[in-house]
Design a protein around this motif. Structure first.
Motif, PDB file in Angstrom:
ATOM      1  N   THR A 104       1.120  -1.202  -0.190  1.00 52.61           N
ATOM      2  CA  THR A 104       0.211  -0.119  -0.401  1.00 52.61           C
ATOM      3  C   THR A 104       0.938   1.104  -0.040  1.00 52.61           C
ATOM      4  O   THR A 104       1.898   1.516   0.710  1.00 52.61           O
ATOM      5  CB  THR A 104      -0.736   0.019   1.470  1.00 52.61           C
ATOM      6  OG1 THR A 104      -2.013  -1.121   1.227  1.00 52.61           O
ATOM      7  CG2 THR A 104      -1.399   1.192   1.529  1.00 52.61           C
ATOM      8  N   ARG A 105       0.693   1.896  -1.184  1.00 54.80           N
ATOM      9  CA  ARG A 105       1.655   3.113  -0.831  1.00 54.80           C
ATOM     10  C   ARG A 105       1.044   4.095  -0.574  1.00 54.80           C
ATOM     11  O   ARG A 105      -0.254   4.966  -0.795  1.00 54.80           O
ATOM     12  CB  ARG A 105       1.963   3.420  -2.511  1.00 54.80           C
ATOM     13  CG  ARG A 105       2.993   2.651  -3.119  1.00 54.80           C
ATOM     14  CD  ARG A 105       2.966   3.254  -4.587  1.00 54.80           C
ATOM     15  NE  ARG A 105       2.094   2.112  -5.335  1.00 54.80           N
ATOM     16  CZ  ARG A 105       2.201   2.532  -7.008  1.00 54.80           C
ATOM     17  NH1 ARG A 105       2.665   2.998  -7.263  1.00 54.80           N
ATOM     18  NH2 ARG A 105       1.153   2.068  -7.768  1.00 54.80           N
ATOM     19  N   PHE A 106       1.777   5.580   0.773  1.00 55.05           N
ATOM     20  CA  PHE A 106       1.403   6.302   0.622  1.00 55.05           C
ATOM     21  C   PHE A 106       2.008   7.571   0.257  1.00 55.05           C
ATOM     22  O   PHE A 106       3.320   7.935   0.225  1.00 55.05           O
ATOM     23  CB  PHE A 106       0.925   5.868   2.847  1.00 55.05           C
ATOM     24  CG  PHE A 106       2.801   6.064   2.940  1.00 55.05           C
ATOM     25  CD1 PHE A 106       4.134   7.155   3.757  1.00 55.05           C
ATOM     26  CD2 PHE A 106       3.115   5.211   3.553  1.00 55.05           C
ATOM     27  CE1 PHE A 106       4.878   7.116   3.910  1.00 55.05           C
ATOM     28  CE2 PHE A 106       4.402   4.550   3.794  1.00 55.05           C
ATOM     29  CZ  PHE A 106       5.070   5.827   4.272  1.00 55.05           C
ATOM     30  N   ALA A 107       1.565   8.665   1.145  1.00 51.58           N
ATOM     31  CA  ALA A 107       1.874  10.460   0.626  1.00 51.58           C
ATOM     32  C   ALA A 107       2.443  11.032   1.667  1.00 51.58           C
ATOM     33  O   ALA A 107       1.519  10.581   3.073  1.00 51.58           O
ATOM     34  CB  ALA A 107       0.540  10.721   0.004  1.00 51.58           C
ATOM     35  N   TRP A 108       3.349  11.846   1.518  1.00 51.68           N
ATOM     36  CA  TRP A 108       3.991  12.276   2.052  1.00 51.68           C
ATOM     37  C   TRP A 108       3.020  13.202   3.221  1.00 51.68           C
ATOM     38  O   TRP A 108       1.297  13.403   2.949  1.00 51.68           O
ATOM     39  CB  TRP A 108       5.124  13.535   2.233  1.00 51.68           C
ATOM     40  CG  TRP A 108       5.969  12.151   1.704  1.00 51.68           C
ATOM     41  CD1 TRP A 108       6.624  11.612   2.570  1.00 51.68           C
ATOM     42  CD2 TRP A 108       7.093  12.994   1.706  1.00 51.68           C
ATOM     43  NE1 TRP A 108       7.746  10.907   2.241  1.00 51.68           N
ATOM     44  CE2 TRP A 108       8.355  12.062   1.371  1.00 51.68           C
ATOM     45  CE3 TRP A 108       7.474  14.145   0.552  1.00 51.68           C
ATOM     46  CZ2 TRP A 108       9.470  12.195   0.159  1.00 51.68           C
ATOM     47  CZ3 TRP A 108       8.830  14.535  -0.117  1.00 51.68           C
ATOM     48  CH2 TRP A 108       9.718  13.118  -0.128  1.00 51.68           C
ATOM     49  N   ASP A 109       2.243  13.509   4.666  1.00 48.47           N
ATOM     50  CA  ASP A 109       1.495  14.200   4.711  1.00 48.47           C
ATOM     51  C   ASP A 109       0.408  13.677   5.472  1.00 48.47           C
ATOM     52  O   ASP A 109      -1.199  14.048   6.188  1.00 48.47           O
ATOM     53  CB  ASP A 109       1.490  15.321   4.981  1.00 48.47           C
ATOM     54  CG  ASP A 109       2.798  16.376   4.322  1.00 48.47           C
ATOM     55  OD1 ASP A 109       2.804  16.616   5.455  1.00 48.47           O
ATOM     56  OD2 ASP A 109       3.109  16.606   3.301  1.00 48.47           O
ATOM     57  N   SER A 110       0.411  12.471   5.269  1.00 49.21           N
ATOM     58  CA  SER A 110      -1.262  11.700   5.184  1.00 49.21           C
ATOM     59  C   SER A 110      -0.471  10.483   6.512  1.00 49.21           C
ATOM     60  O   SER A 110       0.473  10.334   7.229  1.00 49.21           O
ATOM     61  CB  SER A 110      -0.905  10.259   4.314  1.00 49.21           C
ATOM     62  OG  SER A 110       0.141   9.718   3.666  1.00 49.21           O
ATOM     63  N   GLU A 111      -1.485  10.181   7.365  1.00 52.19           N
ATOM     64  CA  GLU A 111      -1.782   8.824   8.540  1.00 52.19           C
ATOM     65  C   GLU A 111      -0.985   7.485   7.868  1.00 52.19           C
ATOM     66  O   GLU A 111      -3.059   7.619   6.937  1.00 52.19           O
ATOM     67  CB  GLU A 111      -2.943   9.488   9.440  1.00 52.19           C
ATOM     68  CG  GLU A 111      -2.726   8.811  10.308  1.00 52.19           C
ATOM     69  CD  GLU A 111      -4.264   8.958  11.771  1.00 52.19           C
ATOM     70  OE1 GLU A 111      -3.901   9.970  12.941  1.00 52.19           O
ATOM     71  OE2 GLU A 111      -4.819   8.964  10.950  1.00 52.19           O
ATOM     72  N   VAL A 112      -0.666   7.616   8.819  1.00 51.39           N
ATOM     73  CA  VAL A 112      -0.141   6.141   8.243  1.00 51.39           C
ATOM     74  C   VAL A 112      -0.726   5.054   9.062  1.00 51.39           C
ATOM     75  O   VAL A 112      -1.122   3.019   8.933  1.00 51.39           O
ATOM     76  CB  VAL A 112       1.221   5.000   7.856  1.00 51.39           C
ATOM     77  CG1 VAL A 112       1.944   6.203   6.559  1.00 51.39           C
ATOM     78  CG2 VAL A 112       1.936   5.906   8.496  1.00 51.39           C
ATOM     79  N   ALA A 113      -0.968   5.320  10.080  1.00 46.50           N
ATOM     80  CA  ALA A 113      -1.957   4.653  11.338  1.00 46.50           C
ATOM     81  C   ALA A 113      -2.348   6.049  12.615  1.00 46.50           C
ATOM     82  O   ALA A 113      -2.257   6.554  12.070  1.00 46.50           O
ATOM     83  CB  ALA A 113      -0.954   3.971  11.927  1.00 46.50           C
ATOM     84  N   PRO A 114      -3.453   5.400  13.011  1.00 42.96           N
ATOM     85  CA  PRO A 114      -3.704   6.340  13.919  1.00 42.96           C
ATOM     86  C   PRO A 114      -2.845   7.045  14.536  1.00 42.96           C
ATOM     87  O   PRO A 114      -2.106   6.056  15.574  1.00 42.96           O
ATOM     88  CB  PRO A 114      -5.061   5.359  14.957  1.00 42.96           C
ATOM     89  CG  PRO A 114      -5.334   4.604  13.890  1.00 42.96           C
ATOM     90  CD  PRO A 114      -4.115   4.171  13.809  1.00 42.96           C
ATOM     91  N   GLY A 115      -2.690   8.048  15.043  1.00 37.76           N
ATOM     92  CA  GLY A 115      -1.471   9.100  15.304  1.00 37.76           C
ATOM     93  C   GLY A 115      -0.635   9.116  14.974  1.00 37.76           C
ATOM     94  O   GLY A 115       0.721   9.445  15.047  1.00 37.76           O
ATOM     95  N   VAL A 116      -0.167   7.985  13.288  1.00 39.00           N
ATOM     96  CA  VAL A 116       1.494   8.090  12.614  1.00 39.00           C
ATOM     97  C   VAL A 116       1.569   8.936  11.466  1.00 39.00           C
ATOM     98  O   VAL A 116       0.463   8.269  10.545  1.00 39.00           O
ATOM     99  CB  VAL A 116       1.467   6.548  12.957  1.00 39.00           C
ATOM    100  CG1 VAL A 116       3.056   6.654  12.298  1.00 39.00           C
ATOM    101  CG2 VAL A 116       1.422   6.075  14.091  1.00 39.00           C
ATOM    102  N   THR A 117       1.804  10.018  11.479  1.00 37.49           N
ATOM    103  CA  THR A 117       2.040  10.986  10.391  1.00 37.49           C
ATOM    104  C   THR A 117       2.763  10.647   9.814  1.00 37.49           C
ATOM    105  O   THR A 117       4.296  10.562  10.238  1.00 37.49           O
ATOM    106  CB  THR A 117       1.147  12.194  10.517  1.00 37.49           C
ATOM    107  OG1 THR A 117       0.253  12.371  11.103  1.00 37.49           O
ATOM    108  CG2 THR A 117       1.160  12.816   9.208  1.00 37.49           C
TER     109      THR A 117
END
Length: 288
Positions: free
Chosen positions: A178-191
């Motif tokens: 799963t690809r994620f972008a910067w400034d996004s939340e990857v888990a609750p409380g983890v950005t």
């Protein structure tokens, strides 16, 4: 509790620091690009550190948040445990010592695609180490390392080896990420926080709960004394040494000003510290 496991809380979020071991580098030639080697040796001596080698530790962290177990980075991999006679590749041993089943990890979040961060995604036999976990990777890292054109243009040596290693690891996982972008939340409380330079898509993570916060820096600072005091020094292991230096100064200035705790991958275990301004540079003050 093992001396290679360390726990603390960030508000309601649990953090477990897990040693994956260490590597001793005996040649410091080319370690810093923009100053003479003698200046590096003087900085080490001033800090009371050996000048004939450097010890580089590997320290993934497990975050317990929102009912999920989220591992940030995976170490150098189980296959290295036997090859190095237990010197490194110790993550799974310490994960079990901390009371965690690797098959109960819900997500693995990768900071960047260097072997000491991604190789632990696989067991020694090449099967997935975290079979039930979602694997999350920075979008910018994925696009670069999975681009065949970039691979074809890679210089011989380290860069070519990195491309081949990343294809080996992620092909073994059928590239199910799963690809994620910067400034996004990857888990609750983890950005996810963009901290490029060490690699093109290098990512750090801001972990927050209530007013509590810790910054998981990845490889923003590879050596706690040398690069803190001299953030302008450029590492020979960085993809873009100039950008890495600028990122380091920006991040450390923020941590010092905001008095945010730092969790470092390569600093002496367990890598938890405060950053303070120190003249034109910074000082890393261990908490544990």
């Amino acid at each position: 509790m093992s001396s290679e496991v360390y726990r603390y809380k960030v508000g309601d979020i649990g953090v477990t620091v897990l040693s994956d071991g260490f590597r001793i580098t005996t040649s410091l030639d080319g370690y810093i690009l923009n100053v003479e080697k003698l200046e590096l040796l003087a900085a080490l001596a001033e800090a009371g550190l050996p000048t004939d080698h450097m010890k580089n530790v590997y320290t993934p962290v497990l975050i317990e948040t929102g009912g999920r177990r989220v591992l940030i980075d995976t170490g150098i991999g189980e296959s290295m445990f036997e090859q190095t006679k237990g010197e490194r590749g110790r993550l799974l041993t310490n994960l079990a010592a901390a009371g965690f089943d690797r098959n109960a990890i819900d997500a693995v979040v990768i900071s960047h695609f260097h072997p000491d961060h991604v190789n632990g995604l696989l067991m020694a036999d090449g099967t997935p180490a975290f079979a039930n976990a979602e694997i999350l990777v920075p979008e910018r890292e994925w696009v670069f390392w999975m681009d065949d054109g970039e691979m074809g243009r890679a210089s011989e040596g380290r860069m070519a080896e990195l491309f081949h290693n990343n294809r080996r690891v992620f092909d073994a996982l059928d590239r199910k990420v799963t690809r994620f972008a910067w400034d996004s939340e990857v888990a609750p409380g983890v950005t996810a926080v963009g901290t490029p330079g060490h690699s093109i898509g290098h990512t750090s993570f801001a972990v927050s709960s209530g007013t509590a916060r810790v910054f998981v820096q990845g490889d923003v600072n590879n050596q706690s004394v040398v690069f803190s005091k001299n953030p302008e020094w450029q590492g020979g292991f960085d993809h873009d040494p100039v950008e890495a230096s600028a990122t380091r100064r920006r991040v450390y200035a923020m941590l010092a000003a905001e008095k945010t705790m730092l969790q470092a991958y390569h600093h002496p275990f367990p890598g938890l510290a405060q950053v303070e301004q120190d003249g034109t540079g910074f000082r890393v003050v261990p908490i544990a």
